[in-house]
Design a protein around this motif. Structure first.
Motif, PDB file in Angstrom:
ATOM      1  N   PRO A 293       0.792  -1.234   0.000  1.00  0.00           N
ATOM      2  CA  PRO A 293       0.000   0.000   0.000  1.00  0.00           C
ATOM      3  C   PRO A 293       0.823   1.282   0.000  1.00  0.00           C
ATOM      4  O   PRO A 293       0.263   2.367  -0.073  1.00  0.00           O
ATOM      5  N   ASN A 294       2.162   1.171   0.065  1.00  0.00           N
ATOM      6  CA  ASN A 294       2.971   2.385   0.055  1.00  0.00           C
ATOM      7  C   ASN A 294       2.829   3.075  -1.308  1.00  0.00           C
ATOM      8  O   ASN A 294       3.121   2.488  -2.345  1.00  0.00           O
ATOM      9  N   ARG A 350      -6.358  -7.925   4.032  1.00  0.00           N
ATOM     10  CA  ARG A 350      -5.199  -7.271   3.416  1.00  0.00           C
ATOM     11  C   ARG A 350      -5.627  -6.103   2.562  1.00  0.00           C
ATOM     12  O   ARG A 350      -4.862  -5.191   2.310  1.00  0.00           O
ATOM     13  N   ALA A 352      -8.749  -4.449   2.964  1.00  0.00           N
ATOM     14  CA  ALA A 352      -9.720  -3.537   3.573  1.00  0.00           C
ATOM     15  C   ALA A 352      -9.055  -2.401   4.315  1.00  0.00           C
ATOM     16  O   ALA A 352      -8.050  -2.571   4.988  1.00  0.00           O
ATOM     17  N   TYR A 353      -9.629  -1.216   4.160  1.00  0.00           N
ATOM     18  CA  TYR A 353      -9.207  -0.064   4.948  1.00  0.00           C
ATOM     19  C   TYR A 353     -10.178   0.126   6.085  1.00  0.00           C
ATOM     20  O   TYR A 353      -9.892   0.753   7.065  1.00  0.00           O
ATOM     21  N   ALA A 354     -11.407  -0.376   5.863  1.00  0.00           N
ATOM     22  CA  ALA A 354     -12.475  -0.019   6.798  1.00  0.00           C
ATOM     23  C   ALA A 354     -12.371  -0.792   8.098  1.00  0.00           C
ATOM     24  O   ALA A 354     -11.765  -1.840   8.141  1.00  0.00           O
TER      25      ALA A 354
END
Lengths: 354, 261
Positions: A293-294, A350, A352-354
């Motif tokens: 995610p970087n 992996r 999901a942000y929520a």
């Protein structure tokens, strides 16, 4: 900035290099294939001629390449890169991996505004349509995307965090609203306008020409030029808006910039290629699995993969049912919708942000 | 020096924090204690906000926080919140490196600071791991390392002003040993001249590590002073509405709070 690029390690470097190779090879294939087959040698010759070398090409092949295919392939590359970048930015902005220009209604908003320009443009603003020329519809689409994104942001987020269900519900509302507007326009359109309009709504790169390429290049350039300045703030935004603010970032300003950039990207793509769904959803999510995610790796990877994917999809759309064409939006939906269902089902930790 | 004056914060019409005066000096570790809903986190977020919301004035090193440039402020003030919303598979060292965002120090310096801070919280082994692969307590220590990296782990890395660390329950997910080591790190920052404000639920930890404690209740400061003065059986039992006794620690002679229902 160097801080974030640090994580572009060897593994990520390999992924980026492979994507880079795809961005060269897929367009070469796309230039040769189609209603008229052009051997790779001629393709390469034309490209060399453009930079001052090469000679002795079949004039017909030359015309097909320079007048039709080259602008189309270049527009596909640019639109794909823009959709990949805009998708990745929107997902971080909404802190949700399901954010996609198509799903949350920004494409529909852009489409409504673009449709207004196409069908009523000459009647409503005769002066503007003439002066702005090829910029007229994209500017309207940009405004449409902007308004719909602001609406969704307002409807779906509380405390800077948009949870998936609210986001999708707000997207449904905006999509329905824009759909109704487009329906009304269709009602007043002439038969000719209607046919063009329907093809355009499903997404197509058939209208690609050099003027469109120039406008799209400008927008892509703005997006790419802003990437180096956005890496750090975007990474900080992963911590949440409060923590990003405590790190000294002006979160309100940052959100506005992200909103304007992604609306500009969505606007130009919708104006020239119609509604191409799911590229902005699938590409950043697959890239996140590949490079992490970087944003130092995610944004370049999303741009490259989007470019290669859309060019490949357009090639397929042109060739599977030759001599006619499939709308590219149908193809991307065929690939993207199952992926979207997968995302919804798993809400994989992996991803999901929520 | 951190000074708070006439802080009044309302939430849906109700006063949740009413603080006439509070001051933290360099070299001091101040613990905020009190029952649930006493206003501890409200005070912490007020101290951490840019610019602070609500009425009243918060001054850091003689300048109101609202008059600092956000990035300058972020170099001397760091905040560890109670909840983390990071849910991306960032590398642990990248998470900690985010703490260096407000600084313009060269990459080699940043890398050294990141490693040093991970070392301090005992997470150096996880430097290349994915943040999401860690347990809750490990994630909490990674954020602690990020906060330490933000203002700098030792005086050499500080600018002209000593840093202010705001730690909201930094030990909530930690085991007994890790709790002590994280608070020891906080204490060492204070010993070196920094200012540390920490919310603690465990009164014994507050008694052991704090130079001064603030006992909050119903949004008001009940008393501020050295732990030995503030923590009395009678006061604690009243505030927490439980039967608590303050006894002498048989090993080090300090104070120990025990429950005797």
């Amino acid at each position: 900035m160097s801080l974030d690029m640090r994580s572009v390690g060897t593994a990520n470097g390999v992924v980026l290099a492979l994507l880079g190779v795809a961005v060269v090879l897929v367009p070469l294939a796309a230039l040769g294939q189609g209603a008229v087959e052009i051997p790779l040698r001629d393709v390469v010759d034309v490209l060399r001629q453009a930079v001052g070398g090469g000679s002795g090409i079949d004039p017909f092949h030359y015309a097909v390449l320079t007048e039709i295919r080259l602008p189309r392939v270049i527009l596909a590359l640019i639109a794909g890169a823009i959709l990949g970048l805009a998708g990745a930015m929107m997902q971080t902005l909404f802190r949700n991996p399901l954010a996609d220009p198509g799903l949350i209604g920004s494409s529909a908003g852009a489409a409504l505004a673009a449709a207004v320009g196409m069908i009523l443009g000459a009647a409503l603003f005769p002066g503007a349509a003439g002066t702005l020329g090829v910029w007229f519809v994209p500017l309207l689409a940009f405004a449409g995307a902007m308004v719909s994104m602001l609406l969704v942001l307002r409807l779906a987020s509380h405390g800077g965090h948009a949870d998936a269900s609210h986001l999708l519900l707000a997207g449904i509302a905006v999509n329905a609203l824009a759909g109704a507007g487009i329906g009304m326009l269709v009602y007043v359109a002439t038969d000719d306008q209607l046919r063009n309009f329907t093809i355009w709504t499903l997404g197509s790169l058939a209208g690609a020409g050099w003027p469109q390429v120039i406008v799209a290049v400008c927008v892509l350039f703005v997006l790419l030029a802003s990437v180096p300045f956005l890496l750090r703030p975007l990474n900080a935004l992963l911590l949440g808006e409060g923590d990003a603010a405590c790190l000294g970032f002006n979160v309100t300003y940052l959100k506005t910039v992200l909103l304007v950039l992604s609306a500009a990207g969505v606007g130009v793509v919708v104006a020239f290629c119609g509604v191409i769904g799911f590229v902005g959803l699938v590409v950043p999510n697959v890239c996140r699995l590949l490079v992490g995610p970087n944003h130092g790796a995610l944004l370049p990877a999303s741009a490259l993969m989007g470019a290669a994917l859309l060019t490949g999809a357009d090639l397929t759309a042109r060739t599977v049912v030759a001599p006619t064409e499939l709308p590219i939006g149908i193809l991307t939906a065929l690939i993207g919708a199952p992926f979207f269902i997968l995302l919804l089902r798993n809400r994989v930790r992996r991803l999901a942000y929520a | 020096m951190l000074e708070v004056r006439d802080l009044l914060i309302r939430r849906s019409g109700k006063v949740v924090l009413d603080l006439a005066q509070l001051c933290v000096r360099p070299g001091q570790l101040l613990a905020l204690v009190g029952p649930n809903g006493a206003g501890k986190t409200t005070l912490m977020t007020a101290l951490a906000q840019t610019p602070p919301r609500g009425q009243g004035e918060i001054t850091l090193h003689g300048r109101p926080c609202s008059r600092w440039r956000p990035r300058e402020l972020a170099r001397v003030r760091a905040y560890l919140s109670q909840q983390f919303s990071l849910a991306a598979a960032l590398r642990v060292s990248d998470v900690v490196a985010l703490g260096r965002s407000p600084h313009v120090t060269p990459r080699s310096v940043n890398n050294a600071i990141v490693n040093q801070c991970l070392e301090l919280v005992g997470m150096a082994w996880a430097s290349d791991r994915s943040y999401l692969a860690l347990s809750g307590g490990e994630q909490q220590r990674v954020h602690m390392a990020r906060v330490l990296a933000q203002t700098g782990p030792d005086p050499d890395s500080w600018g002209e002003h000593p840093p202010l660390l705001l730690l909201d329950e930094p030990t909530s997910s930690l085991d007994l040993g890790k709790r002590a080591s994280v608070l020891a790190v906080a204490k060492s920052i204070a010993r070196a001249g920094g200012m540390v404000v920490v919310v603690l639920h465990d009164i014994n930890l507050a008694a052991r590590y704090a130079d001064e404690v603030c006992l909050l209740d119903h949004g008001r400061l009940q008393i501020k002073g050295p732990p030995d003065d503030v923590f009395t059986s009678e006061r604690l039992s009243r505030t927490y509405q439980a039967d608590l006794a303050v006894v002498t620690d048989p090993i080090n002679g300090g104070i120990l709070v025990i429950e005797h229902p």
